[in-house]
Design a protein around this motif. Structure first.
Motif, PDB file in Angstrom:
ATOM      1  N   GLU A 131       2.586   2.667  -9.525  1.00  0.00           N
ATOM      2  CA  GLU A 131       1.153   2.250  -8.684  1.00  0.00           C
ATOM      3  C   GLU A 131       2.052   1.037  -8.901  1.00  0.00           C
ATOM      4  OE1 GLU A 131      -2.091   4.663  -9.995  1.00  0.00           O
ATOM      5  OE2 GLU A 131      -1.393   5.510  -8.784  1.00  0.00           O
TER       6      GLU A 131
ATOM      7  N   LEU B  56       9.305  -9.945 -15.478  1.00  0.00           N
ATOM      8  CA  LEU B  56      10.683  -9.369 -16.033  1.00  0.00           C
ATOM      9  C   LEU B  56      10.726 -10.805 -17.263  1.00  0.00           C
ATOM     10  CD1 LEU B  56      12.481  -7.123 -14.589  1.00  0.00           C
ATOM     11  CD2 LEU B  56      13.567  -9.118 -14.185  1.00  0.00           C
TER      12      LEU B  56
ATOM     13  N   ILE C 177      19.609 -10.378 -16.022  1.00  0.00           N
ATOM     14  CA  ILE C 177      19.375 -10.378 -14.190  1.00  0.00           C
ATOM     15  C   ILE C 177      20.489  -9.457 -13.521  1.00  0.00           C
ATOM     16  CG2 ILE C 177      18.668 -11.708 -12.196  1.00  0.00           C
ATOM     17  CD1 ILE C 177      17.170 -13.387 -14.525  1.00  0.00           C
TER      18      ILE C 177
ATOM     19  N   LEU D  63      15.294  -5.099  -9.832  1.00  0.00           N
ATOM     20  CA  LEU D  63      14.845  -6.158  -9.759  1.00  0.00           C
ATOM     21  C   LEU D  63      14.191  -5.390  -8.419  1.00  0.00           C
ATOM     22  CD1 LEU D  63      16.080  -7.847 -11.799  1.00  0.00           C
ATOM     23  CD2 LEU D  63      16.228  -9.796 -10.031  1.00  0.00           C
ATOM     24  N   ASP D  64      15.079  -5.349  -7.601  1.00  0.00           N
ATOM     25  CA  ASP D  64      14.713  -4.650  -5.590  1.00  0.00           C
ATOM     26  C   ASP D  64      13.192  -4.105  -6.308  1.00  0.00           C
ATOM     27  OD1 ASP D  64      14.577  -4.129  -3.825  1.00  0.00           O
ATOM     28  OD2 ASP D  64      16.260  -2.079  -3.605  1.00  0.00           O
ATOM     29  N   GLU D  65      13.264  -2.929  -6.722  1.00  0.00           N
ATOM     30  CA  GLU D  65      12.291  -1.872  -7.694  1.00  0.00           C
ATOM     31  C   GLU D  65      10.997  -2.154  -7.280  1.00  0.00           C
ATOM     32  OE1 GLU D  65      11.866   0.874  -5.905  1.00  0.00           O
ATOM     33  OE2 GLU D  65      14.902   1.805  -5.511  1.00  0.00           O
TER      34      GLU D  65
ATOM     35  N   GLN E  44      10.425  -5.051  -7.422  1.00  0.00           N
ATOM     36  CA  GLN E  44       9.072  -6.134  -6.062  1.00  0.00           C
ATOM     37  C   GLN E  44       8.521  -5.326  -5.381  1.00  0.00           C
ATOM     38  OE1 GLN E  44      11.591  -8.898  -3.741  1.00  0.00           O
ATOM     39  NE2 GLN E  44      13.289  -8.959  -5.343  1.00  0.00           N
ATOM     40  N   GLU E  45       9.053  -3.912  -5.377  1.00  0.00           N
ATOM     41  CA  GLU E  45       8.178  -2.925  -4.486  1.00  0.00           C
ATOM     42  C   GLU E  45       6.895  -2.764  -4.958  1.00  0.00           C
ATOM     43  OE1 GLU E  45       8.667  -1.985  -1.200  1.00  0.00           O
ATOM     44  OE2 GLU E  45      10.576  -3.251  -1.739  1.00  0.00           O
ATOM     45  N   ILE E  46       6.831  -2.709  -6.640  1.00  0.00           N
ATOM     46  CA  ILE E  46       5.627  -2.221  -6.813  1.00  0.00           C
ATOM     47  C   ILE E  46       4.581  -3.564  -7.167  1.00  0.00           C
ATOM     48  CG2 ILE E  46       5.718  -0.365  -7.438  1.00  0.00           C
ATOM     49  CD1 ILE E  46       5.862  -1.632 -10.335  1.00  0.00           C
ATOM     50  N   CYS E  47       4.535  -4.423  -6.856  1.00  0.00           N
ATOM     51  CA  CYS E  47       3.484  -5.722  -6.857  1.00  0.00           C
ATOM     52  C   CYS E  47       3.225  -6.940  -6.254  1.00  0.00           C
ATOM     53  CB  CYS E  47       4.378  -6.666  -8.365  1.00  0.00           C
ATOM     54  SG  CYS E  47       5.751  -7.459  -8.342  1.00  0.00           S
ATOM     55  N   GLY E  48       2.310  -7.316  -6.168  1.00  0.00           N
ATOM     56  CA  GLY E  48       2.154  -8.625  -5.526  1.00  0.00           C
ATOM     57  C   GLY E  48       2.866 -10.263  -6.226  1.00  0.00           C
TER      58      GLY E  48
ATOM     59  N   PHE F  30       5.825 -11.791  -8.937  1.00  0.00           N
ATOM     60  CA  PHE F  30       6.902 -11.348  -9.553  1.00  0.00           C
ATOM     61  C   PHE F  30       7.191 -12.037 -10.545  1.00  0.00           C
ATOM     62  CE2 PHE F  30      11.494  -8.845  -8.928  1.00  0.00           C
ATOM     63  CZ  PHE F  30      11.676  -8.177 -10.784  1.00  0.00           C
TER      64      PHE F  30
ATOM     65  N   PRO G 261       0.027  -4.357  -4.183  1.00  0.00           N
ATOM     66  CA  PRO G 261       0.169  -2.797  -3.344  1.00  0.00           C
ATOM     67  C   PRO G 261      -0.947  -1.502  -4.169  1.00  0.00           C
ATOM     68  CG  PRO G 261       2.200  -3.394  -3.857  1.00  0.00           C
ATOM     69  CD  PRO G 261       1.439  -4.217  -4.091  1.00  0.00           C
TER      70      PRO G 261
ATOM     71  N   HIS H 285      15.855  -0.724   2.211  1.00  0.00           N
ATOM     72  CA  HIS H 285      16.221  -1.901   0.434  1.00  0.00           C
ATOM     73  C   HIS H 285      17.417  -2.137   1.046  1.00  0.00           C
ATOM     74  CE1 HIS H 285      13.496   0.248  -2.126  1.00  0.00           C
ATOM     75  NE2 HIS H 285      13.065   1.307  -1.927  1.00  0.00           N
TER      76      HIS H 285
ATOM     77  N   LYS I 286      16.351  -4.714   3.948  1.00  0.00           N
ATOM     78  CA  LYS I 286      15.499  -6.525   3.273  1.00  0.00           C
ATOM     79  C   LYS I 286      16.866  -7.144   3.120  1.00  0.00           C
ATOM     80  CE  LYS I 286      13.965  -4.747  -0.940  1.00  0.00           C
ATOM     81  NZ  LYS I 286      12.798  -4.150  -2.290  1.00  0.00           N
TER      82      LYS I 286
ATOM     83  N   ARG J 298       3.642  -8.169   3.935  1.00  0.00           N
ATOM     84  CA  ARG J 298       2.668  -8.962   2.748  1.00  0.00           C
ATOM     85  C   ARG J 298       3.648  -9.808   2.303  1.00  0.00           C
ATOM     86  NH1 ARG J 298       3.577  -7.068  -3.032  1.00  0.00           N
ATOM     87  NH2 ARG J 298       5.758  -5.001  -2.382  1.00  0.00           N
ATOM     88  N   PRO J 299       2.495 -10.797   1.420  1.00  0.00           N
ATOM     89  CA  PRO J 299       3.015 -12.014   0.530  1.00  0.00           C
ATOM     90  C   PRO J 299       3.752 -11.464  -0.510  1.00  0.00           C
ATOM     91  CG  PRO J 299       1.051 -12.140   0.935  1.00  0.00           C
ATOM     92  CD  PRO J 299       0.948 -10.577   1.461  1.00  0.00           C
ATOM     93  N   MET J 300       4.410 -12.239  -0.718  1.00  0.00           N
ATOM     94  CA  MET J 300       4.687 -11.982  -3.080  1.00  0.00           C
ATOM     95  C   MET J 300       5.179 -13.209  -3.287  1.00  0.00           C
ATOM     96  SD  MET J 300       6.526 -10.221  -4.953  1.00  0.00           S
ATOM     97  CE  MET J 300       7.067  -8.783  -4.767  1.00  0.00           C
ATOM     98  N   SER J 301       4.987 -13.348  -4.702  1.00  0.00           N
ATOM     99  CA  SER J 301       4.632 -14.574  -5.200  1.00  0.00           C
ATOM    100  C   SER J 301       5.497 -14.790  -5.918  1.00  0.00           C
ATOM    101  CB  SER J 301       3.075 -14.662  -6.268  1.00  0.00           C
ATOM    102  OG  SER J 301       2.917 -16.283  -6.039  1.00  0.00           O
ATOM    103  N   TYR J 302       7.086 -15.643  -6.422  1.00  0.00           N
ATOM    104  CA  TYR J 302       7.987 -15.401  -6.998  1.00  0.00           C
ATOM    105  C   TYR J 302       7.552 -16.537  -8.101  1.00  0.00           C
ATOM    106  CZ  TYR J 302      10.612 -12.821  -3.703  1.00  0.00           C
ATOM    107  OH  TYR J 302      10.651 -11.676  -3.390  1.00  0.00           O
TER     108      TYR J 302
ATOM    109  N   TRP K 258      11.108 -17.928 -11.024  1.00  0.00           N
ATOM    110  CA  TRP K 258      12.033 -17.923 -11.270  1.00  0.00           C
ATOM    111  C   TRP K 258      13.730 -19.169 -11.074  1.00  0.00           C
ATOM    112  CZ3 TRP K 258      13.991 -12.786 -10.854  1.00  0.00           C
ATOM    113  CH2 TRP K 258      12.778 -11.822 -11.588  1.00  0.00           C
TER     114      TRP K 258
END
Lengths: 498, 498
Positions: free
Chosen positions: A383, A390, A397, A404-406, A408-412, A414, A434, B22, B25, B456-460, B463
């Motif tokens: 969820e 990672l 990587i 990596l792609d998947e 990113q879909e589940i987190c805010g 990374f 999310p 996928h 994006k 939505r925002p994504m924070s890296y 990296w």
């Protein structure tokens, strides 16, 4: 000692808050910032009384509370700076083209405050996410009065903070009603607040069940309002093969530290570790067991949280296929719990939703995946999360692009080769994943972008310069960044544009 | 001719949309923009067939449809430009401070797409808010595949548009599944789409009941998703005393034009006018009656909308205290209706919620207030609106500061001495008012800021440059605006920062 605030008292407080709102929204950005900076000063003024009071109420150690106080003060000051800088207003201007057919009108837009905001104090951050915490700071920065429902686990600490806010409000001539502190041992006053028609938004940090209940209440109102609830998260950490093989011991040390930091009572606590089942993972498990078992548990925040942890831990460990692999000695005294780590296979995880749920406290589950395919399946089955991490070499990587792609879909947020605990207060931070990590993953509860939660855009069409807010006047008297005819600039409008 | 899309077909379409997501994006902003510009070209290529088809399906006149086509093409091109410019990404970077205790990690944030978006075509804008309209353009700009539920009132027009989009997708090598057109005469396919776990956001333009139903469905999902529904609004116009006295005839002419523009079938149609009951208002009413009665009604969009207007008009005029003061001649033929204006006292309005509701079509109600106090009470009693308009002189404005303050609370666009109809496609436009004007007044459905609805925002964190999106790399290869350590800049990072 702290009598529950009655609904009649709440009604009066909200009537005052609405009046305060109409005044406060006309105050300059600088006035708002000065108020916030004065709150920061008043908190510093509380001195050791604040730390001592919080230590007595929360079981948190002195150093941790001193750090949290510094963070709370930093939040107030840095959000005050951001408020005054004005970038968050997203001011934009499209000048008129009267010769066009039809004529193009002058349009100017900026964010304006939503109205009175209700904030629910969190138990795990008695300063930084409680009465004078991040949500309160963001709402005040946006121009909204705040009504805080004090967390019943630390009412004295909260009252000291509330008094500091009210003192700062008097010193900076804020309107009566700008801030109200509400007490309530049960849910009633919170429910009453969220349903109140004068309330325009809600900030909450806590459990999924609590956040979800407020979200549902708010959506069922005649006029729904936004609820920014930062709820549970298991913050998966993916340990990729080469990294795990080459840094087994370091990783075990890092993870043991992150799992047990603050007795696991951070929303970014890593509750899941995922790796391919190989010899390096076996070695990692042996190391992690040793690291964990060498730690002396501290008390959890309060007895209720410890009891809740014990109940959830018992349930997690009782699931078929879950094997306890490391646990601290039996030091069970009031408020103390057993720090624990366990393992389960990828198949077990995929088949059992209970294992996807957060166990708030010092517990983490290692998912042993058969192969790359199962690793990917485990990631996809998760969820929404506040963070995902990672642990990987460059080669890892490159070899795991789909993962990596998947992920990113589940987190805010990374993370690469850092632990998820430790949430930096910075603009580029995003703390809100999310659903169900938060009710609205499009907004952050940490960092100055959190101000935007309590504002909405307003477009002014065809207004004379004299009547426009300072932020949108031709001359740009505040010197803020604005997008003028699609270009970012701090310059005043050209004469030809006016 | 247009068979309802089955749920099995929708499942397949969404499986493709997820795959397309996928891929899409990862495409550059330029690739997205090129796709959108090619759609615009393909729409232009449809030529007169598009206009003729829409005329046959919607009763809208040729000139209006030509204008709407130009607007649709402009939207696609201008949102493509905005997408490529990249300001909407809100890219921000906080560089590391490794010597700090604890070390400050490198954090970089930007908006990323939400996933597949469902768009419901609107009946009143067969081009600009339908299959290839604003919501579709914004979602594609944000990086989201789109599934459009074609409006059943103009399926042929929608199909021409869908074909243009699919042709552009092939020409620009977009992934299969980037766009799907779904047909359905009833609600079933729409409900199925909004509940589908692969759908991540919804765009809707239409009635309150329709938008509210989708909003509730979306919130009741296991994983709630945002619904951006732009719903009804009565768009009040406040006629202030000096302005009304000095420009009585001009105002009557302006208002008659705005009330009847497009047979009142705009979401910004002024359904309420509010003024203090004096001699100027009497004169205004006489003038407005004359202006209205001189207009020859056109057909409404379709028989269903005309029937709905007649029903709501009848109900509105039957309310106690409502007096019909002007109406076109009886020209009732299929699809034609009676343009009508009526009056009611402030007291009547305050006592009867029916009078607060939208009557979609060419009808407007004048509220005659006893005095300034009642004028203010009427403003405060209103629900959320897309727009509110003040017809006022400088003196009027100075004399009505509290009214100005209260009116801002209820609207998303605040207009001075312009009519509310006519929604400019521009960055500084805000088209989305407080609930119930829209489900989320914090977002606009017109103007390039509408792109942000689907991101939505994504924070890296931490990296390596090599693995970061181009938007966030040290060198800023796209040359976009970014906030680096709290300062807006287009410059690459300094060496000392990396």
């Amino acid at each position: 000692m702290y009598k529950d605030t009655s609904t009649a008292e709440i009604d009066i407080a909200l009537e005052k808050a609405v009046k305060a709102y109409h005044q406060y929204k006309t105050y300059t950005l600088k006035q708002r910032a000065d108020f916030m900076r004065t709150i920061a000063l008043e908190i510093a003024e509380l001195g050791e009384e604040l730390i001592d009071t919080a230590m007595a109420e929360t079981n948190l150690p002195q150093a941790r509370l001193q750090g949290e106080r510094a963070r709370t003060i930093f939040q107030l000051n840095s959000y005050a700076d951001a408020a005054e800088l004005g970038n968050w207003l997203e001011a934009s201007i499209d000048t008129a083209l009267l010769e066009r057919t039809p004529p193009k009108p002058d349009l100017r837009k900026m964010l304006i405050p939503l109205g009175p905001v209700v904030v629910f104090g969190a138990s795990n951050f008695p300063f930084a996410y409680s009465t004078a915490g991040g949500d309160t700071a963001c709402a005040l920065a946006a121009g909204c009065p705040v009504i805080v429902k004090a967390h019943p686990a630390h009412p004295k600490t909260s009252t000291l903070m509330a008094d500091a806010i009210l003192k700062a409000a008097r010193k900076t001539d804020m309107p009566d009603g700008i801030f109200t502190h509400v007490y309530g041992a049960g849910f009633e006053s919170g429910v009453y607040l969220v349903k109140h028609e004068s309330v325009k938004a809600v900030g909450f940090t806590g459990s999924f069940s609590g956040g979800k209940a407020l979200f549902d209440l708010a959506n069922q109102r005649k006029t729904p309002i936004p609820v920014f609830a930062e709820m549970g998260s298991v913050n998966p950490v993916f340990l990729l093969p080469e990294k795990l093989a080459t840094e087994t011991e370091t990783l075990a040390k890092q993870m043991a530290g992150s799992i047990t930091l603050g007795m696991g009572q951070f929303c970014t606590n890593p509750g899941l570790m995922v790796a391919i089942d190989d010899k390096s993972l076996d070695k990692f498990i042996v190391n992690l067991k040793r690291e964990i078992e060498a730690i002396t548990p501290a008390k959890m925040l309060h007895q209720g949280i410890a009891a809740n942890f014990n109940e959830k831990l018992e349930k997690a460990l009782a699931q078929k296929g879950v094997q306890l692999i490391g646990q601290t000695d039996d030091t069970q005294t009031e408020g103390k719990v057993l720090i624990s780590v366990a393992t389960a296979s990828g198949k077990t995880f995929l088949a059992n939703p209970v294992l996807h749920q957060e166990v708030f406290g010092p517990y983490s589950l290692i998912i042993q995946c058969e192969n790359e395919k199962e690793l990917l399946a485990v990631a996809k089955a998760m969820e929404g999360q506040l963070t995902a991490t990672l642990m990987a070499t460059t080669k890892d990587i490159k070899n795991h692009q789909q993962l990596l792609d998947e992920v990113q879909e589940i987190c805010g947020r990374f993370i690469l080769n850092n632990v998820p605990t430790g949430v930096e207060v910075a603009l580029a931070m995003h703390h809100g994943g999310p659903y169900p990590a938060s009710t609205d993953g499009r907004f952050t509860s940490v960092g100055a972008d959190g101000i935007k939660r309590f504002a909405r855009p307003m477009s002014y069409q065809n207004w004379d310069d004299e009547f426009l807010p300072n932020e949108l006047k031709n001359g740009n008297p505040l010197g803020i960044w604005r997008t003028v005819n699609n270009e970012l600039t701090k310059l005043p409008l050209d004469e030809k544009n006016v």
